[in-house]
Design an enzyme around this catalytic site. Structure first.
Site, PDB file in Angstrom:
ATOM      1  N   ASP A 151       0.800  -1.223   0.000  1.00 58.50           N
ATOM      2  CA  ASP A 151       0.000   0.000   0.000  1.00 58.50           C
ATOM      3  C   ASP A 151       0.833   1.274   0.000  1.00 58.50           C
ATOM      4  O   ASP A 151       0.459   2.262  -0.620  1.00 58.50           O
ATOM      5  CB  ASP A 151      -0.919   0.031   1.231  1.00 58.50           C
ATOM      6  CG  ASP A 151      -2.032  -0.999   1.139  1.00 58.50           C
ATOM      7  OD1 ASP A 151      -2.383  -1.387   0.015  1.00 58.50           O
ATOM      8  OD2 ASP A 151      -2.540  -1.400   2.196  1.00 58.50           O
ATOM      9  N   ARG A 152       1.938   1.281   0.745  1.00 62.12           N
ATOM     10  CA  ARG A 152       2.618   2.548   1.036  1.00 62.12           C
ATOM     11  C   ARG A 152       4.072   2.510   0.570  1.00 62.12           C
ATOM     12  O   ARG A 152       4.913   1.841   1.179  1.00 62.12           O
ATOM     13  CB  ARG A 152       2.530   2.853   2.540  1.00 62.12           C
ATOM     14  CG  ARG A 152       1.095   3.033   3.014  1.00 62.12           C
ATOM     15  CD  ARG A 152       1.000   3.276   4.508  1.00 62.12           C
ATOM     16  NE  ARG A 152       1.566   2.186   5.294  1.00 62.12           N
ATOM     17  CZ  ARG A 152       0.938   1.033   5.541  1.00 62.12           C
ATOM     18  NH1 ARG A 152      -0.283   0.821   5.051  1.00 62.12           N
ATOM     19  NH2 ARG A 152       1.516   0.094   6.281  1.00 62.12           N
ATOM     20  N   TYR A 406     -12.829  -2.001  -2.874  1.00 60.52           N
ATOM     21  CA  TYR A 406     -13.348  -0.806  -2.226  1.00 60.52           C
ATOM     22  C   TYR A 406     -14.528  -0.254  -3.030  1.00 60.52           C
ATOM     23  O   TYR A 406     -14.653  -0.478  -4.236  1.00 60.52           O
ATOM     24  CB  TYR A 406     -12.266   0.270  -2.145  1.00 60.52           C
ATOM     25  CG  TYR A 406     -11.261   0.107  -1.024  1.00 60.52           C
ATOM     26  CD1 TYR A 406     -11.106  -1.094  -0.345  1.00 60.52           C
ATOM     27  CD2 TYR A 406     -10.446   1.173  -0.653  1.00 60.52           C
ATOM     28  CE1 TYR A 406     -10.183  -1.230   0.675  1.00 60.52           C
ATOM     29  CE2 TYR A 406      -9.509   1.050   0.366  1.00 60.52           C
ATOM     30  CZ  TYR A 406      -9.380  -0.155   1.026  1.00 60.52           C
ATOM     31  OH  TYR A 406      -8.467  -0.279   2.037  1.00 60.52           O
TER      32      TYR A 406
END
Length: 469
Positions: A151-152, A406
């Protein structure tokens, strides 16, 4: 007629014509001067931009033998006033949702030149809708796409294109971000962009293309924000941000921003126990958000934001048909409006819901355990009656055999009402599809309709065996 009479007659006619010409010239001169000095200013309320609008006067003199002058005056039309959005119109009455947009990013990636993304969302300015996503700093047909399940990273950036335009190599990178939110206040775009180390990240506030403000991590544990649009009312934009544990108590704050500048910060208050990845919508005169409880509840938290006095109230969606994943089956699940239900609360997925009087419209994965399939429906009494379970107007957006991800809400202002729309992230690649090393997504978008509609399924559609590894 003798010569003297002819001379007198011609002289009289000439004098008459000359007098008429003289009077016309005076009239034209007076008209021109009046128009030139008349004030043309598009005035507006104090909070609006003043846009001067001076007339452009173009004179064309065409001289004839009789000395007549024709004057053409072209006047500039004042442009439309640029005003802050207030979202004061009522919510549109709908019967369900109709297909609006699909970008087919993964299928197109088989031919190369499309960004690897995740965490997409949609937001609109007063005239046009845009799709956003967090890019991974690489295209799919690039070896850098290996291991993009993370994710990061410092290579992630916020991408922005017109809705329906896949993120190609010419896509604008708005900011550096591995978490983001964006919204348009009626005058310019605000982007909230979070990046940096997990234990000391920075959120940058970019307004009208300029960095205006920033804030550092307050709990030193993955500062993060909505992953969908923020909301601006009368020039004040609100964004929900969380810093702290993803599976225990965290520190959530609501930031109030005006033209990119943080003007107030309110702590979360009310009965919500854990709040992340809020899907927010204007509910004049305030803002309402439906979020993710990643700790205790599979029922979704609700955060009500008062833009005028900065007060915050939180609770949970009342519907006993709960919106998070994982969750119990519909017979066993419950929600009593105030507290988390303590049913498979650990972990979750970003989602949305919105009130319709005492009822609630909501979307969720079809699977109770995984991010597969997607459905929408209305729950009668689902906004006001504890554990209400009467479901109507169910629609399948993605069938249960295909992956989803999502989802979030965005609002579109029409002539007489505000429509609610939603997007669904269609994740492909790792972890489930191990033939490839990348993780990316496409999106499908639906909007509320007062008309009739049919049935279908709109999955990502890419054959993983045809994709670059």
């Amino acid at each position: 007629m003798n010569p003297n009479q002819k001379i007198i007659t011609i002289g009289s006619v000439s004098l008459t014509i000359a007098t008429i010409c003289f009077l016309m010239q005076i009239a034209i001169l007076v008209t021109t001067v009046t128009l030139h000095f008349k004030q043309y200013e598009c005035s507006s309320p104090p909070n609006n931009q003043v846009m001067p609008c001076e007339p452009i006067i173009i004179e064309r003199n065409i001289t004839e033998i009789v000395y007549l002058t024709n004057t053409t005056i072209d006047k500039e039309i004042c442009p439309k006033l640029v005003e802050y959005r207030n979202w004061s119109k009522p919510q549109c009455k709908i019967t369900g949702f109709a297909p609006f947009s699909k970008d087919n990013s993964i299928r197109l990636s088989a031919g190369g030149g499309i960004w690897v993304t995740r965490e997409p969302y949609v937001s609109c300015d007063p005239g046009k809708c845009y799709q956003f996503a967090l890019g991974q700093g690489t295209t799919l047909d690039n070896k850098h796409s290996n291991d993009t399940i993370h994710d990061r990273t410092p290579y992630r950036t916020l991408l922005m294109n017109e809705l329906g335009v896949p993120f190609h190599l010419g896509t604008r990178q708005v900011c550096i971000a591995w978490s983001s939110s964006s919204c348009h206040d009626g005058k310019a775009w605000l982007h909230v962009c979070v990046t940096g180390y997990d234990k000391n990240a920075t959120a940058s506030f970019i307004y009208d293309g300029r960095l205006v403000d920033s804030i550092g991590s307050w709990s030193k544990n993955i500062l993060r924000t909505q992953e969908s649009e923020c909301v601006c009312i009368n020039g004040t934009c609100t964004v929900v941000m969380t810093d702290g544990s993803a599976s225990e108590r965290a520190d959530t704050k609501i930031l109030f921003i005006e033209e990119g500048k943080i003007v107030h910060i309110s702590p979360l208050s009310g009965s919500a126990q854990h709040v992340e990845e809020c899907s927010c919508y204007p509910r004049y005169p305030g803002v309402r958000c439906v979020c993710r409880d990643n700790w205790k509840g599979s029922n979704r938290p609700v955060v009500d934001i008062n833009v005028k006095d900065y007060s915050i109230v939180s609770s949970y969606v009342c519907s006993g048909l709960v919106g998070d994943t994982p969750r119990k089956n519909d017979r066993s699940s419950s929600s009593y409006c105030r507290n988390p239900n303590n049913e498979k609360g650990n972990h979750g997925v970003k989602g949305w819901a919105f009130d319709d009087g005492n009822d609630v419209w909501m979307g969720r994965t079809i699977s109770e355990e995984s991010r597969s399939g997607y459905e929408t429906f209305k729950v009668i009494g689902g906004w006001s009656t504890p554990n209400s379970k009467l479901q109507i107007n169910r629609q399948v957006i993605v069938d249960s055999d295909n992956r989803s991800g999502y989802s979030g809400i965005f609002s579109v202002e029409g002539k007489s009402c505000i429509n609610r729309c939603f997007y669904v992230e269609l994740i492909r690649g790792r972890e489930q599809e191990t033939r490839v090393w990348w993780t990316s997504n496409s999106i499908v978008v639906f909007c509320g309709t007062s008309g009739t509609y049919g049935t279908g399924s709109w999955p990502d559609g890419a054959d993983i065996n045809l994709m670059p590894i």
